[in-house]
Design a protein around this motif. Structure first.
Motif, short mmCIF file in Angstrom:
data_model
loop_
_atom_site.label_atom_id
_atom_site.label_comp_id
_atom_site.label_asym_id
_atom_site.label_seq_id
_atom_site.Cartn_x
_atom_site.Cartn_y
_atom_site.Cartn_z
N ARG A 224 -6.66 -7.80 -0.79
CA ARG A 224 -6.83 -8.27 -2.17
C ARG A 224 -5.50 -8.21 -2.94
N VAL A 225 -4.77 -7.11 -2.80
CA VAL A 225 -3.50 -6.97 -3.50
C VAL A 225 -2.49 -8.02 -3.04
N ALA A 226 -2.44 -8.25 -1.72
CA ALA A 226 -1.50 -9.24 -1.18
C ALA A 226 -1.83 -10.64 -1.68
N ASN A 227 -3.09 -11.00 -1.67
CA ASN A 227 -3.48 -12.34 -2.13
C ASN A 227 -3.29 -12.50 -3.63
N PHE A 228 -3.45 -11.41 -4.38
CA PHE A 228 -3.24 -11.46 -5.81
C PHE A 228 -1.77 -11.71 -6.13
N ILE A 229 -0.88 -10.99 -5.45
CA ILE A 229 0.56 -11.16 -5.64
C ILE A 229 1.00 -12.56 -5.23
N ARG A 230 0.39 -13.07 -4.17
CA ARG A 230 0.77 -14.37 -3.64
C ARG A 230 0.66 -15.48 -4.68
N THR A 231 -0.31 -15.37 -5.58
CA THR A 231 -0.54 -16.42 -6.59
C THR A 231 0.61 -16.53 -7.60
N TYR A 232 1.46 -15.49 -7.69
CA TYR A 232 2.55 -15.50 -8.66
C TYR A 232 3.91 -15.80 -8.04
N LEU A 233 3.95 -15.98 -6.72
CA LEU A 233 5.21 -16.25 -6.05
C LEU A 233 5.59 -17.72 -6.16
N LEU A 234 6.88 -17.99 -5.97
CA LEU A 234 7.35 -19.38 -5.99
C LEU A 234 6.78 -20.15 -4.81
N PRO A 235 6.58 -21.45 -4.95
CA PRO A 235 6.07 -22.27 -3.84
C PRO A 235 6.98 -22.15 -2.62
N GLY A 236 6.38 -22.05 -1.45
CA GLY A 236 7.14 -22.01 -0.21
C GLY A 236 7.53 -20.62 0.25
N VAL A 237 7.25 -19.59 -0.53
CA VAL A 237 7.55 -18.22 -0.09
C VAL A 237 6.63 -17.84 1.07
N PRO A 238 7.19 -17.43 2.21
CA PRO A 238 6.36 -17.09 3.38
C PRO A 238 5.39 -15.95 3.09
N PHE A 239 4.16 -16.14 3.58
CA PHE A 239 3.11 -15.12 3.47
C PHE A 239 2.61 -14.86 4.88
N ILE A 240 2.93 -13.69 5.44
CA ILE A 240 2.67 -13.43 6.85
C ILE A 240 1.96 -12.10 7.06
N ARG A 241 1.57 -11.88 8.31
CA ARG A 241 1.08 -10.58 8.78
C ARG A 241 2.07 -10.09 9.82
N ALA A 242 2.52 -8.86 9.69
CA ALA A 242 3.54 -8.37 10.62
C ALA A 242 3.56 -6.85 10.62
N LYS A 243 4.14 -6.32 11.68
CA LYS A 243 4.37 -4.88 11.77
C LYS A 243 5.62 -4.58 10.94
N VAL A 244 5.51 -3.63 10.03
CA VAL A 244 6.63 -3.33 9.14
C VAL A 244 7.07 -1.88 9.32
N ASN A 245 8.33 -1.63 9.01
CA ASN A 245 8.89 -0.28 9.07
C ASN A 245 9.06 0.26 7.66
N VAL A 246 9.33 1.57 7.57
CA VAL A 246 9.58 2.18 6.28
C VAL A 246 10.94 1.71 5.79
N PRO A 247 11.02 1.14 4.58
CA PRO A 247 12.33 0.67 4.08
C PRO A 247 13.27 1.83 3.85
N LEU A 248 14.56 1.56 3.97
CA LEU A 248 15.57 2.58 3.76
C LEU A 248 15.72 2.91 2.29
N GLY A 249 15.28 2.02 1.42
CA GLY A 249 15.36 2.28 -0.01
C GLY A 249 16.47 1.48 -0.67
N THR A 250 16.44 1.46 -1.97
CA THR A 250 17.43 0.70 -2.72
C THR A 250 18.18 1.56 -3.71
N ASP A 251 18.09 2.87 -3.56
CA ASP A 251 18.78 3.76 -4.49
C ASP A 251 20.23 3.87 -4.13
#
Length: 251
Positions: A224-251
């Motif tokens: 539900r959260v993913a589909n809700f966010i998807r409605t506000y993205l720019l056209p053409g932004v990829p929406f996929i299912r994938a195995k993800v890792n923990v991000p290193l962070g942006t600090d």
């Protein structure tokens, strides 16, 4: 229920949303593990085996002790040290998310646990009484009374009177991302998160850098959260299912 184990964390007092003047479209707070749980589980398993071996050594050393007290003391030792190890390897971070017309923002924080000091204080007192009582049966337990409860007491004093120690275990970070900067949205297949990839300018750079962050949510809310966010993205932004890792962070 008297205790709600999955109770959402209360928002920190210093939190100030960047887009707070805009209508809140969605918001929630959650406690989650923002690290590789496989590695944490492996560490915990190794420590548990090590503690179990130490417990067996203790059991063999006190072979002349009364059997019920011998078994009880070893079980108590194993559970106590294993609980401490678990609190170290499986800590959870607090997250709060807010979605508005401009984008998504979140804060992550970790407060110094309020239960830690009273728990250590009571554990030191209880274990001291137990070891002293057991020393009336076997004087060698006086050494255990100095090492076990004594160590817990020193730990309690260092935590209670050290401001720097408490600050070390307290964190707070706030991040915000506008919809135009998001370049990919992914439903994680291996974790309870929605992975968001975005581009931004680092200080001094003229080319945007691609990075990602995780949106933590309950398993039942992930789609539900993913589909809700998807409605506000720019056209053409990829929406996929994938195995993800923990991000290193942006600090």
């Amino acid at each position: 229920m008297l205790f709600k184990l999955n109770k959402p964390p209360s928002l920190p007092p210093q939190l100030k949303w960047k887009f707070e003047r805009e209508l809140e479209l969605e918001s929630w707070s959650i406690k989650a593990r923002n690290y590789n749980t496989f590695i944490a589980n492996c560490m915990f398993t190794f420590i548990a085996i090590l503690i179990f071996c130490v417990t067996l050594i203790m059991y063999s050393v006190y072979e002349e002790m009364n059997q019920p007290w011998r078994t009880l003391s070893c079980i108590f030792f194993f559970i106590l040290i294993l609980s401490v190890a678990s609190s170290m390897t499986h800590q959870r971070m607090n997250f709060a998310y807010r979605i508005s017309k401009s984008g998504v923002e979140y804060c992550e924080w970790k407060d110094f646990p309020k239960w830690a000091l009273p728990c250590l204080k009571w554990m030191a007192g209880i274990t001291a009484v137990i070891f002293i009582f057991m020393a009336t049966i076997d004087p060698s337990f006086l050494i255990g009374a100095l090492v076990g409860p004594g160590g817990l007491g020193l730990t309690y004093l260092s935590m209670a009177h050290s401001k720097s120690y408490r600050e070390l275990h307290t964190q707070y970070h706030h991040h915000e991302y506008e919809w135009k900067d998001i370049v990919q949205l992914a439903i994680a297949t291996n974790r309870e998160v929605v992975d968001v990839k975005f581009k931004f300018f680092r200080d001094g750079d003229t080319v945007k850098t691609c990075w990602n962050f995780n949106i933590h949510c309950q398993k039942k809310d992930k789609e539900r959260v993913a589909n809700f966010i998807r409605t506000y993205l720019l056209p053409g932004v990829p929406f996929i299912r994938a195995k993800v890792n923990v991000p290193l962070g942006t600090d």
